[in-house]
Design an enzyme around this catalytic site. Structure first.
Site, PDB file in Angstrom:
ATOM      1  N   ASN A   1       9.682   5.333  -2.625  1.00 43.08           N
ATOM      2  CA  ASN A   1       9.845   4.727  -1.318  1.00 43.08           C
ATOM      3  C   ASN A   1       8.717   5.142  -0.389  1.00 43.08           C
ATOM      4  O   ASN A   1       7.802   4.359  -0.122  1.00 43.08           O
ATOM      5  CB  ASN A   1      11.221   5.099  -0.745  1.00 43.08           C
ATOM      6  CG  ASN A   1      11.489   4.436   0.588  1.00 43.08           C
ATOM      7  OD1 ASN A   1      10.654   3.710   1.125  1.00 43.08           O
ATOM      8  ND2 ASN A   1      12.654   4.670   1.144  1.00 43.08           N
ATOM      9  N   ASP A   2       8.743   6.394   0.074  1.00 49.37           N
ATOM     10  CA  ASP A   2       7.754   6.844   1.058  1.00 49.37           C
ATOM     11  C   ASP A   2       6.306   6.623   0.605  1.00 49.37           C
ATOM     12  O   ASP A   2       5.440   6.319   1.431  1.00 49.37           O
ATOM     13  CB  ASP A   2       7.944   8.332   1.366  1.00 49.37           C
ATOM     14  CG  ASP A   2       9.264   8.595   2.100  1.00 49.37           C
ATOM     15  OD1 ASP A   2       9.775   7.653   2.737  1.00 49.37           O
ATOM     16  OD2 ASP A   2       9.772   9.720   2.022  1.00 49.37           O
ATOM     17  N   VAL A   3       6.062   6.772  -0.699  1.00 47.49           N
ATOM     18  CA  VAL A   3       4.672   6.692  -1.182  1.00 47.49           C
ATOM     19  C   VAL A   3       4.135   5.262  -1.174  1.00 47.49           C
ATOM     20  O   VAL A   3       2.979   5.031  -1.512  1.00 47.49           O
ATOM     21  CB  VAL A   3       4.530   7.279  -2.602  1.00 47.49           C
ATOM     22  CG1 VAL A   3       4.876   8.758  -2.607  1.00 47.49           C
ATOM     23  CG2 VAL A   3       5.347   6.512  -3.610  1.00 47.49           C
TER      24      VAL A   3
END
Lengths: 461, 98
Positions: free
Chosen positions: A390-392
């Site tokens: 997600n964040d990456v």
């Protein structure tokens, strides 16, 4: 064995260890490198056993058999998903061994040729203190890291007011006690110093949150090396000094790479407190519409694509989806689709973790590419298949300076023609922020368990 | 500079500093794909601290330091065998296409 011959043998062992690391520059030479490492260890061990002071072998043999059996069984049984915990546990053992050796040298200095009880050389006491203190910090820090990774304690950072001042005060106390220990060779002070170091190890790891675990493990790797080097100085053993220096710098470099992968400074990681809000649905504003699809829709898009880039994250490993994912990748490759995997530096829970998980699932390593190598290819890619990450992938890291992940290098999945997001819900990632990509027109969310969804997609291919 | 001989500590420091540099350059050449095996193998080799444990456990008479040495031998052995074996296991998994 003469002292000169021993010294040469230890040097050779040290060179073998350099070769072991050198081999890891490519998967084709890595196994030979590992054999060099084993050879170095055998040389170092045999040289020590031949030393004049080593007279009784019974207890040593028993120790080797017990420890060897435990280690081998663990190595065979451990799941690749649990590698970070295993490495943390192993670090704690190195730390503990360093403390025990330092204590043994303190109680029986004549065996190490550094004097007799009460008259140990001051310099040896300094080296001994360094080895013991760093070893203890490595030990207790690794135990806490292990407990966090294993889920025995919560992964959330533990912060309290005055934390850093407390650490500083204990650090100063350790130095003061160390100075008095060197002056007096008091066994009591040695253990007091060690006890305080134990506390420091716990205190420096508890405030560090789950997202920063890759840095923590690398850092402890580094500490275990410096501890070994400290003991190497005490024992005047070049194999130990060389190895300690190699391991210490290796861990430091990995810490640096991990920090860079998250665009965090090493200091801010150490100070901790990041990643408190975990798995919260992006707050604020009314629910926005998202496009969601089924396995059949996804299979249709995938098989009609010319090229697909799969972006795996730790969520894939949690769902044990890597084998199903590889099967999907294989089917697509057979159908003529160009399939590659894109790995973010902090995709797993330790450096290189995702690569091992994919390798375990038999994904050929030449299909697996690092961020810098593949990021420019997303523009020419039909489908980006994000699974458990997600964040990456979050473009906010490039656009919003107020975001906690601003400046972190991200995989440019947003430029792919279609983005398939395989996730259980719209919950945010470690950093606790929403992902704009979920709501884009070219995004299709696949809400399901990662493994189940991959298996279903395979059925429709 | 009137001392004719160099303190052995300086030689050991020389080795140490050079080894830090060797480590620095060698580790940067490690492919990121193998960073996990790098950690497990550094773990295994740092257990060369077993040499100190063997010396402690070596004397004929039983003493506190012999017991400490024995425990350290066990811990280091877990690491050595476990570290090299798990590294080998991981490296076996890295295969090319086909």
């Amino acid at each position: 064995m003469g002292a000169n011959l021993s010294a040469v043998a230890y040097l050779i062992a040290g060179i073998c260890f350099v070769m072991a690391l050198r081999g890891l520059s490519s998967p084709t030479t890595a196994r030979a490198g590992n054999l060099h490492g084993i050879a170095g260890m055998v040389i170092a061990g045999a040289t020590t056993l031949a030393a004049p002071g080593v007279l009784s072998y019974g207890l040593i043999l028993a120790g080797l058999v017990i420890g060897g059996a435990i280690g081998t069984v663990i190595a065979i049984k451990i799941e690749m998903r649990a590698m970070p915990q295993l490495v943390a546990a192993f670090h704690s053992l190195v730390g503990m061994a360093a403390v025990l050796v330092a204590a043994a040298a303190l109680y029986q200095p004549d065996a190490y040729g550094i004097g007799t009880v009460g008259t140990i050389k001051g310099l040896s006491l300094v080296e001994m203190s360094l080895g013991a203190v760093i070893g203890t910090v490595t030990f207790s820090g690794s135990v806490v890291a292990f407990a966090k990774l294993q889920g025995m304690v919560g992964g959330a950072p533990v912060v309290f007011p005055g934390q850093h001042w407390l650490n500083l005060a204990i650090g100063v106390a350790i130095v003061a006690i160390g100075v008095r220990f060197v002056g007096s060779e008091s066994h009591g002070l040695f253990w007091l110093m060690t006890a305080l170091a134990f506390l420091v190890g716990v205190l420096i790891i508890v405030p560090i949150g789950g997202a920063d675990m890759p840095v923590v493990i690398s850092m402890l790797n580094s500490y275990s090396g410096w501890a070994a080097a400290g003991i190497g100085f005490t024992l005047e053993n070049s194999a130990l000094i060389i190895t300690g220096a190699l391991v210490g710098s290796s861990g430091a470099i990995l810490s640096y790479i991990m920090c860079k992968g998250m665009n965090r400074s090493f200091v801010s990681v150490i100070l901790g407190g990041f990643g408190a809000a975990e798995g919260v649905v992006a707050a604020g504003g009314p629910a926005r519409p998202v496009k969601s699809g089924s396995a059949e829709d996804a299979a249709f898009l995938l098989k009609n694509a010319a090229s697909v880039i799969i972006v795996p994250g730790y969520g894939m490993a949690v769902a044990q989806a890597q084998h199903a994912l590889r099967e999907m990748g294989d089917k697509l490759t057979k159908a003529g689709v160009k399939v590659r995997y894109a790995i973010h530096p902090v995709a797993g829970r330790m450096p290189g973790h995702m690569n091992v998980l994919l390798a375990e699932a038999n994904v050929p390593y030449d299909q697996v590419l690092e961020l810098e190598a593949i990021n420019s290819d997303f523009r020419a890619t039909d489908v980006a298949f994000v699974i458990g990450a997600n964040d990456v992938t979050n473009p906010i890291a490039k656009t919003d300076p107020t975001s906690p992940i601003y400046g972190m290098p991200v995989l440019d999945v947003e430029y792919a023609k279609t983005i398939l997001f395989l996730k259980r819900s719209l919950a945010s990632g470690y950093a606790g922020i929403g992902n704009e990509l979920f709501y884009r027109n070219n995004t299709m969310m696949l809400f399901a368990d990662a493994k189940k969804m991959c298996e279903d997609i395979v059925k429709y291919l | 500079m009137e001392a004719a001989t160099v303190d052995p500590l300086v030689f050991r420091l020389t080795i140490f500093v050079l080894a830090v540099f060797v480590g620095y350059y060698v580790v940067w050449s490690v492919t990121p794909a193998l960073h996990t095996p790098l950690m497990s193998v550094t773990n295994a080799i740092s257990s060369v601290i077993i040499v100190g444990a063997l010396i402690a456990a070596g004397p004929a008479d039983l003493s506190l330091s012999k017991v400490l040495g024995f425990v350290a031998v066990v811990l280091a052995a877990v690491n050595i065998f476990g570290g090299f074996a798990v590294t080998q296991r991981m490296l076996q998994m890295f295969r090319r296409k086909g």
